[in-house]
Motif scaffolding. Structure first.
Motif, PDB file in Angstrom:
ATOM      1  N   ASP A 167       0.796  -1.223   0.000  1.00  0.00           N
ATOM      2  CA  ASP A 167       0.000   0.000   0.000  1.00  0.00           C
ATOM      3  C   ASP A 167       0.823   1.264   0.000  1.00  0.00           C
ATOM      4  O   ASP A 167       0.701   2.085   0.900  1.00  0.00           O
ATOM      5  N   ALA A 168       1.689   1.442  -0.964  1.00  0.00           N
ATOM      6  CA  ALA A 168       2.419   2.698  -1.057  1.00  0.00           C
ATOM      7  C   ALA A 168       1.589   3.671  -1.890  1.00  0.00           C
ATOM      8  O   ALA A 168       1.037   3.295  -2.912  1.00  0.00           O
ATOM      9  N   ASP A 169       1.514   4.921  -1.423  1.00  0.00           N
ATOM     10  CA  ASP A 169       0.705   5.911  -2.149  1.00  0.00           C
ATOM     11  C   ASP A 169       1.491   6.544  -3.275  1.00  0.00           C
ATOM     12  O   ASP A 169       0.930   7.227  -4.116  1.00  0.00           O
ATOM     13  N   ILE A 170       2.804   6.345  -3.250  1.00  0.00           N
ATOM     14  CA  ILE A 170       3.638   6.962  -4.274  1.00  0.00           C
ATOM     15  C   ILE A 170       4.207   5.885  -5.164  1.00  0.00           C
ATOM     16  O   ILE A 170       4.642   4.828  -4.688  1.00  0.00           O
ATOM     17  N   LEU A 171       4.189   6.140  -6.462  1.00  0.00           N
ATOM     18  CA  LEU A 171       4.775   5.213  -7.417  1.00  0.00           C
ATOM     19  C   LEU A 171       5.869   5.976  -8.162  1.00  0.00           C
ATOM     20  O   LEU A 171       5.593   6.997  -8.798  1.00  0.00           O
ATOM     21  N   LEU A 172       7.099   5.522  -8.027  1.00  0.00           N
ATOM     22  CA  LEU A 172       8.218   6.171  -8.718  1.00  0.00           C
ATOM     23  C   LEU A 172       8.635   5.283  -9.881  1.00  0.00           C
ATOM     24  O   LEU A 172       8.919   4.093  -9.686  1.00  0.00           O
ATOM     25  N   MET A 173       8.651   5.849 -11.088  1.00  0.00           N
ATOM     26  CA  MET A 173       8.938   5.024 -12.261  1.00  0.00           C
ATOM     27  C   MET A 173      10.080   5.650 -13.052  1.00  0.00           C
ATOM     28  O   MET A 173       9.993   6.770 -13.525  1.00  0.00           O
ATOM     29  N   ASP A 174      11.162   4.877 -13.180  1.00  0.00           N
ATOM     30  CA  ASP A 174      12.354   5.376 -13.851  1.00  0.00           C
ATOM     31  C   ASP A 174      12.424   4.806 -15.261  1.00  0.00           C
ATOM     32  O   ASP A 174      12.904   3.692 -15.450  1.00  0.00           O
ATOM     33  N   GLU A 175      11.957   5.561 -16.228  1.00  0.00           N
ATOM     34  CA  GLU A 175      11.911   5.104 -17.627  1.00  0.00           C
ATOM     35  C   GLU A 175      11.415   3.670 -17.749  1.00  0.00           C
ATOM     36  O   GLU A 175      12.079   2.826 -18.345  1.00  0.00           O
ATOM     37  N   PRO A 176      10.229   3.409 -17.202  1.00  0.00           N
ATOM     38  CA  PRO A 176       9.792   2.010 -17.160  1.00  0.00           C
ATOM     39  C   PRO A 176       9.550   1.418 -18.548  1.00  0.00           C
ATOM     40  O   PRO A 176       9.637   0.215 -18.730  1.00  0.00           O
ATOM     41  N   PHE A 177       9.239   2.276 -19.511  1.00  0.00           N
ATOM     42  CA  PHE A 177       8.922   1.744 -20.837  1.00  0.00           C
ATOM     43  C   PHE A 177      10.027   2.052 -21.848  1.00  0.00           C
ATOM     44  O   PHE A 177       9.853   1.878 -23.046  1.00  0.00           O
ATOM     45  N   GLY A 178      11.178   2.531 -21.324  1.00  0.00           N
ATOM     46  CA  GLY A 178      12.263   2.956 -22.202  1.00  0.00           C
ATOM     47  C   GLY A 178      12.771   1.873 -23.131  1.00  0.00           C
ATOM     48  O   GLY A 178      13.215   2.157 -24.238  1.00  0.00           O
ATOM     49  N   ALA A 179      12.706   0.614 -22.679  1.00  0.00           N
ATOM     50  CA  ALA A 179      13.284  -0.462 -23.477  1.00  0.00           C
ATOM     51  C   ALA A 179      12.248  -1.144 -24.377  1.00  0.00           C
ATOM     52  O   ALA A 179      12.561  -2.122 -25.032  1.00  0.00           O
ATOM     53  N   LEU A 180      11.025  -0.603 -24.384  1.00  0.00           N
ATOM     54  CA  LEU A 180       9.969  -1.286 -25.142  1.00  0.00           C
ATOM     55  C   LEU A 180       9.717  -0.578 -26.467  1.00  0.00           C
ATOM     56  O   LEU A 180      10.008   0.600 -26.633  1.00  0.00           O
TER      57      LEU A 180
END
Lengths: 270, 305
Positions: A167-180
């Motif tokens: 249950d984390a309220d924050i989602l940190l995404m580091d170029e999650p789709f960069g390789a797609l």
């Protein structure tokens, strides 16, 4: 410290991340590198904030500071009113890396269970949560598969599910789709927006792609390198409901233009 | 199935080479036997023949040599079929409690091997964990581990036996310790590499979960090290067997494969030496095979293959 209240009228939302005069200098053999210099930024609850800029502009470093994976050398940074490290230990955020980073020896369901096991959720609770997040990222029925049996896009979805499972309220995404590839990326962008809408999480999103940043965000942070700093913060005027076609609207193009201008301005100073 | 053909060709080639090598190796004895049986040989006296090479005897006495080398009692080089027959007689046809049974001797060596392998593996894993988690150990243990392997095992084995004997330890344990001495090293090297194999991103991921050190070990480092561990175990178990055999040599042991080899060499029983050698090789192959099987099953269940 109590959560700070933003003062914009009609938009009284909690400040989730507050950075002021944030500096981070790496000492290297070639002398100091200013990864971040004088960064001021507020992220409010429910925001979708994109960080965009060329390599070395500090966008990933900033995200890593929020996650307490790097320690700033100056200024102040609070996450949920705590220091980043306290927030990390309070498991305030889920982090999605550029690579899915699923454990090859665990099935998808057991990969999602990993943070739950570490955080001590009960077996029954784990099972419910795995079911729930698998359906959230459209991977029902894939829980028993091993990562190598899934495509890159599906693996990345599984890693998002893993970050959502607790249950984390924050989602940190580091170029999650960069390789797609672009097609998969479009689809995942659309799904990410739906997911954000359904869960109401605060999302910090690092990207190289202008259309991706404009399409996803409520707030776009344009950064430039040497030293890493913010050159522009753009509040998106796009509606919350965003079909993919919105990318052809004049409004979208205008915001994209402003982002591009901001990026160029950062470069001119080089 | 197609893999069998090249394997069989190589095996047939080696056996052919072996039979061929018997001609010069056993030529002196064959000529001597023929001379004693009254045949005409060249040169005529043993003294003249003594310093001649095997090949020149073969060429000058091809008839008697080509008949007399295959079934000698104490050949310099026994024939493959002699070794095979000896192996058969000393395994299948002897009771396993008999002092002449290779199964009996094999088990003596094997039990020391397995105990030593277990000790070596546990030691190796513990040292590797220490090296990965403790900076002082990281800097200090590896040079010693490497140094330990540069000492010829034949030189240090008698000392280990003597020292342990003086504190009352005899039989299996000293051999197992020599065996562990050889087998811990590949395990240390493999496990250190394996425990360090998770990339920074995976370690960062655990940090974002605020995972404890022991959770990081059990959930990430240890499972990630499994492929490395098994590669090391295969080397380690073969080394263990060598260690156990070497441990039997300097003690004048009367039981075990090493003791069979030693006894064979005392009495010129080359067939016995070779059959003990083959028994050891077969044991090693089976042990490595078993480790390989466990590896395949484990890694398959872990989804790593």
């Amino acid at each position: 410290m109590a959560p700070l209240i933003d003062e914009v009228p009609g938009q009284a939302r909690d400040v989730v991340v507050r950075a002021s005069k944030l500096d981070l200098t790496f000492q290297t053999n070639d002398g100091p590198v200013h990864a971040l210099k004088g960064v001021d930024l507020d992220i409010h609850a429910g925001d979708f904030v994109s960080f965009i800029g060329p390599s070395g502009c500090g966008k990933t470093t900033f995200l890593r500071c929020v996650a307490a994976l790097e320690t700033p050398t100056g200024g102040s940074l609070t996450v949920n009113g705590m220091t980043p490290d306290e927030a990390r230990r309070a498991r305030a955020y889920g982090y999605v890396f550029q690579a899915a980073g699923l454990y090859p020896w665990r099935t998808i369901a057991r990969n999602i269970a990993l943070p739950l096991e570490i955080m001590g959720y009960s077996k029954a609770d784990q099972k419910d949560r795995i079911e729930r997040v698998l359906s959230l990222v459209d991977l029902e029925g894939f829980g028993g598969k091993f990562p190598w049996q899934l495509s890159g896009g599906m693996q990345q979805r599984a890693s998002i599910a893993r970050a959502l499972a607790f249950d984390a309220d924050i989602l940190l995404m580091d170029e999650p789709f960069g390789a797609l590839d672009e097609i998969v990326r479009d689809r995942l962008n659309e799904e990410l927006l739906k997911l954000w809408d359904r869960t109401g999480k605060t999302i910090g999103f690092v990207t190289h792609s202008i259309p991706e940043a404009v399409y996803l965000s409520t707030k776009i942070v344009v950064m430039s390198p040497r030293p890493g700093r913010i050159t522009d913060v753009i509040d998106s005027t796009l509606p919350k409901e965003r079909p993919l076609e919105i990318r052809d609207s004049p409004e979208f193009i205008e915001i994209a233009h402003r982002v591009r201008e901001g990026l160029r301005a950062g470069h001119v100073e080089d | 199935m197609r893999a069998f053909v090249p394997i069989l060709v190589v095996v047939a080639g080696l056996i052919g080479l072996w039979y061929f090598a018997m001609l010069p190796m056993n030529a002196h004895q064959a000529v001597l036997d023929a001379e004693r049986a009254g045949a005409v040989v060249s040169p005529e006296t043993a003294a003249e023949r003594r310093d001649m090479s095997g090949w020149s005897l073969v060429t000058r006495n091809f008839g008697v040599v080509s008949q007399g080398v295959w079934a000698q009692d104490r050949p310099r080089l026994p024939a493959p079929h002699q070794v095979a027959i000896e192996l058969w007689e000393t395994t299948v046809e002897k009771k396993i409690t008999s002092k002449r049974s290779l199964v009996f001797h094999g088990w003596i060596t094997l039990s020391a091997t397995l105990v030593g392998f277990a000790i070596g593996t546990v030691m190796g894993v513990l040292l590797a964990v220490g090296i990965v988690y403790n900076r002082a150990m990281d800097l200090s243990v590896m040079p010693w581990a490497i140094a330990s392997q540069t000492i010829p095992i034949l030189a240090i084995a008698p000392m280990i036996i003597v020292v342990l004997n003086s504190v009352g330890l005899q039989g299996l344990i000293p051999k197992a310790i020599i065996s562990a001495y050889l087998s811990f090293f590949p395990v240390v090297v493999g496990m250190v590499k394996g425990l360090r194999s998770p990339d920074p991103m995976q370690l960062d991921l655990l940090r974002t979960y605020a995972a404890s050190g022991s959770q990081g070990f059990w959930k990430l480092r240890l499972p990630a090290s499994m492929p490395y561990l098994f590669a090391s175990l295969k080397i380690g178990i073969a080394a263990s067997l060598v260690g156990a055999i070497v441990g039997e040599l300097p003690t004048g042991a009367v039981r075990g494969l090493g003791a069979r080899m030693l006894a064979g060499s005392y009495y010129g029983q080359t067939v016995q030496i070779w059959s003990a050698l083959f028994a050891a090789a077969i044991c090693a192959a089976v042990l490595v095979g078993i480790v390989g099987l466990i590896q395949r099953v484990t890694l398959k269940r872990m989804g790593l293959t």
